[in-house]
Design a protein around this motif. Structure first.
Motif, short mmCIF file in Angstrom:
data_model
loop_
_atom_site.label_atom_id
_atom_site.label_comp_id
_atom_site.label_asym_id
_atom_site.label_seq_id
_atom_site.Cartn_x
_atom_site.Cartn_y
_atom_site.Cartn_z
N UNK A 1 9.88 4.99 -7.13
CA UNK A 1 9.69 4.86 -8.58
C UNK A 1 10.80 5.59 -9.32
N UNK A 2 11.22 6.72 -8.76
CA UNK A 2 12.26 7.51 -9.42
C UNK A 2 13.55 6.70 -9.61
N UNK A 3 13.82 5.84 -8.66
CA UNK A 3 15.04 5.02 -8.76
C UNK A 3 15.00 4.09 -9.97
N UNK A 4 13.79 3.81 -10.45
CA UNK A 4 13.66 2.91 -11.61
C UNK A 4 14.30 3.50 -12.87
N UNK A 5 14.27 4.81 -12.98
CA UNK A 5 14.56 5.44 -14.27
C UNK A 5 15.95 5.07 -14.78
N UNK A 6 16.91 5.04 -13.87
CA UNK A 6 18.28 4.69 -14.26
C UNK A 6 18.35 3.34 -14.93
N UNK B 1 -0.34 -4.30 -13.21
CA UNK B 1 -0.04 -3.26 -12.22
C UNK B 1 0.96 -3.79 -11.19
N UNK B 2 1.96 -2.99 -10.88
CA UNK B 2 2.96 -3.37 -9.88
C UNK B 2 3.05 -2.30 -8.80
N UNK B 3 3.12 -2.75 -7.58
CA UNK B 3 3.34 -1.85 -6.46
C UNK B 3 4.75 -2.07 -5.94
N UNK B 4 5.51 -0.99 -5.82
CA UNK B 4 6.86 -1.10 -5.27
C UNK B 4 6.84 -0.67 -3.81
N UNK C 1 14.89 -2.81 -5.34
CA UNK C 1 13.49 -3.04 -5.70
C UNK C 1 13.19 -2.36 -7.04
N UNK C 2 13.67 -1.14 -7.16
CA UNK C 2 13.43 -0.38 -8.39
C UNK C 2 14.08 -1.06 -9.58
N UNK C 3 15.27 -1.57 -9.37
CA UNK C 3 15.98 -2.23 -10.46
C UNK C 3 15.22 -3.47 -10.92
N UNK C 4 14.71 -4.20 -9.93
CA UNK C 4 13.94 -5.39 -10.28
C UNK C 4 12.73 -4.99 -11.13
N UNK C 5 12.07 -3.95 -10.70
CA UNK C 5 10.87 -3.50 -11.42
C UNK C 5 11.23 -3.05 -12.84
N UNK D 1 4.50 2.43 -20.43
CA UNK D 1 4.39 2.25 -18.99
C UNK D 1 3.99 3.54 -18.29
N UNK D 2 3.36 3.38 -17.13
CA UNK D 2 3.03 4.53 -16.30
C UNK D 2 3.94 4.52 -15.08
N UNK D 3 4.56 5.66 -14.81
CA UNK D 3 5.39 5.79 -13.62
C UNK D 3 4.75 6.77 -12.65
N UNK D 4 4.40 6.28 -11.50
CA UNK D 4 3.81 7.09 -10.45
C UNK D 4 4.85 8.07 -9.90
N UNK D 5 4.39 9.12 -9.26
CA UNK D 5 5.33 10.01 -8.58
C UNK D 5 5.91 9.29 -7.37
N UNK D 6 7.03 9.77 -6.86
CA UNK D 6 7.60 9.17 -5.65
C UNK D 6 9.03 8.71 -5.81
N UNK D 7 9.74 8.68 -4.70
CA UNK D 7 11.18 8.46 -4.76
C UNK D 7 11.54 7.02 -5.13
#
Lengths: 250, 250
Positions: free
Chosen positions: A104-109, A201-204, A82-86, A96-102
Motif C-alpha cells: 500500500x505504501x508504494x501507492x502514495x507516490x 474495497x480493493x485488495x492489493x 500493482x500499487x500504481x494501478x490502484x 480513501x482508506x490506506x491500510x498499513x503495509x509495504x
DNA sequence: TCAGAAATCAATCATTTTCTTTCAAAAACA
DNA sequence: TGTTTTTGAAAGAAAATGATTGATTTCTGA
C-alpha cells in the motif's frame, strides 16, 4: 561513459547543489538527454533523488546514505506496478482508506495530491503522505511495533468516525474457500471494519499470495476486488507479468 | 530557473522579511509576474505563506520555526537536560501523555521502558518510542504537516479515551498574566484537554520562553509545574545554568 | 465621503520548454 | 553468431511560462 559512472556523477553533483538541471548533466556527461532522463528515473525509483520538472532535486533527510542497496528485485517492481494501478483508481474528491503495509505504501507516490482525503492506520505512510501535502487523518489506538500499524479497540472506534469512497487493503492470503486472511487477529478486525465503511474495497496482492491461508479471516473473496499481476503465457514458453484487475463477485 | 529553485528563494526571502512584494520577486527571480503569482498560489496551498494584496506574508507561528533545523547546540543541550529531568519523574506503572514537539522528543531516550504506557499526538516521536519497545498509543485525527502533530476534533475525542498519571507539554510562551500560550489554536485545545485528563501536568520550557506571549492560551501558570533551566549566578560573575523545577501554585 | 486613477488580481491563450513513449541503431554480452 | 542491454533520435503529450484581458481592490485628492 559507463552507466554506474554517470549515476555516481549525478549523485555527487546533487550532494553539492540541491538542484541540478538536465541540461547541466547532458553537458557534463556528454550523454544524450534521453539517457540522462532514464538515469534520473532509475535514481528516483531507488529513492536517491527526486525528479522535478527540468531536472532533479536532492531528497530531504537523506543527506548521506552510505550503504544503500539498489532496489531492483522483481518483487518490488511488481508491487510498484500493482500499487500504481490502484492509485490510478483514486479520483479527485475521493476519501480513501490506506491500510498499513509495504504494498500500500508504494501507492502514495502515485496518488493525486489535490482534493483527496486519506485516512490510514499505517504509521510508516505518514512521512510520504505529509511530504506530498496530502490531507491525512490517522486513526487512534495502539501502535504495534512490528508492523508500525495502529490497531486495537481504540482503533476500531476511531475508524467509525469516517466513511470512504474507496479502501485499499493488503492481505497475506487469498483462497477460494478461506477468503482473505492475515496473521494478526486484531489487524484483521481493522481491515474488516475499514471495508465495511467503504463504498468500494480493493485488495492489493502479488501472485505469491494466492492459495495461501493464514490465521485470521478478513472477508470472503467476493467482498473486495483484487488488484494483482496476472501471469500471462507468451510465445516461446516465456512468462511476463502484466498488472490487471480481477474482480470476483458473489 | 527551475520552479523549486524559485520556491526556495521565495521561502528564504520570507524568512528574512515578514512580507515580500511581488515586484521584488519578479526582479529577483527574473520570472514574469504571472509565474510569481502562480508560485505564491502554490506555496499558499502548501501552507508555507499567506498571500496578501501586493505580495505574500509570513505565516504566524512559522516565525520562530526555521523547520526545526537550526538549533544552537547550547539550546539543544539545555533542552536535553530539561528533558532528562522530566523523564526521571516517570515511574514504573505510570501512564503518561507526551505532547508533540522537539523538547518533549528529547525525553524519550531517558524514559524507563518497562511497564509504562505512553499516549502521544506527536508523530515524530513514534520511531523512537517503538524502537525502545515502549507501549505506545497514538491519538487519532488530522495530521498537521508543519509540526507532525495530530490535531482536530477527532483528536479531542480520541484523547477522551485515556487517563494519565502525568502529562508533559511543550509551550511557546510563558507569561504571568497570559499563562501558557502556543501559536496554534487547535494545538492549544489538545494540550488543554491532555492537562485535564492528567493527575499531574508538567510544562517543559527553556528560559527563552519566559515573558513570551503567542496566540492561543492553553492554561494559567498555576495549572502546571514548569520544568526549566534556571540561570544561577556563580562566583566571578560567571553564569552557569542548572536544571531545576519550579512550581507555581495558585 | 466619494469618484476617478492606479495598482493588483484571476482567468485565459499562445508559445516555449520539458516529458514520455516508441523505435531502430549501436554496444555489450553469451 | 544470436541475444540482450543500452543508447540516441523523433513525435506527440504534458507542463510551465509570459503576455493580455477585463474585473477587483486600493489609493488619492477633493
Amino acid at each position: 561513459m559507463l552507466t554506474p559512472e554517470r549515476h555516481q556523477l549525478i549523485l555527487q553533483l546533487i550532494k553539492e547543489k540541491p538542484i541540478v538541471k538536465i541540461q547541466e548533466l547532458v553537458d557534463l556527461t556528454e550523454a544524450s538527454e534521453s539517457t540522462i532522463r532514464r538515469d534520473l528515473t532509475l535514481l528516483e525509483e531507488g529513492k536517491f533523488l527526486k525528479r522535478v520538472h527540468g531536472g532533479a532535486a536532492r531528497l530531504r533527510g537523506k543527506l548521506q546514505e552510505p550503504s544503500m542497496v539498489e532496489k531492483s528485485s522483481k518483487n518490488l517492481h511488481e508491487k510498484r506496478r500493482i500499487a500504481q494501478y490502484a492509485a490510478n483508481l483514486v479520483e479527485e474528491g475521493d476519501s480513501i482508506y490506506l491500510d498499513a503495509g509495504s504494498t500500500i505504501q508504494e501507492m502514495i507516490t502515485f496518488l493525486p495530491t489535490k482534493d483527496i482525503v486519506v485516512v490510514t492506520n499505517g504509521l510508516m505512510h505518514l512521512p510520504a503522505l505529509l511530504e506530498r501535502n496530502i490531507e491525512t487523518y490517522v486513526i487512534g489506538g495502539y501502535a504495534k511495533p512490528k508492523t508500525n500499524a495502529i490497531i486495537g479497540r481504540g482503533a476500531l472506534g476511531s475508524l467509525e468516525q469516517y466513511r470512504f469512497d474507496k479502501c485499499f487493503l493488503g492481505v497475506n492470503g487469498i483462497h477460494p474457500q478461506s477468503g482473505y486472511t492475515t496473521p494478526d487477529q486484531e489487524e484483521a478486525m481493522i481491515k474488516q471494519k475499514a471495508m465495511s465503511l467503504a463504498r468500494e474495497a480493493y485488495v492489493l496482492a502479488d501472485d505469491t499470495k494466492f492459495s495461501e491461508i493464514t490465521f485470521a479471516k478478513i472477508a470472503d473473496l467476493h467482498e473486495a476486488a483484487i488488484i494483482t499481476n496476472e501471469l500471462e503465457e507468451e510465445s516461446k514458453g516465456q512468462y511476463t507479468s502484466k498488472t490487471s484487475i480481477k474482480v470476483v463477485t458473489s
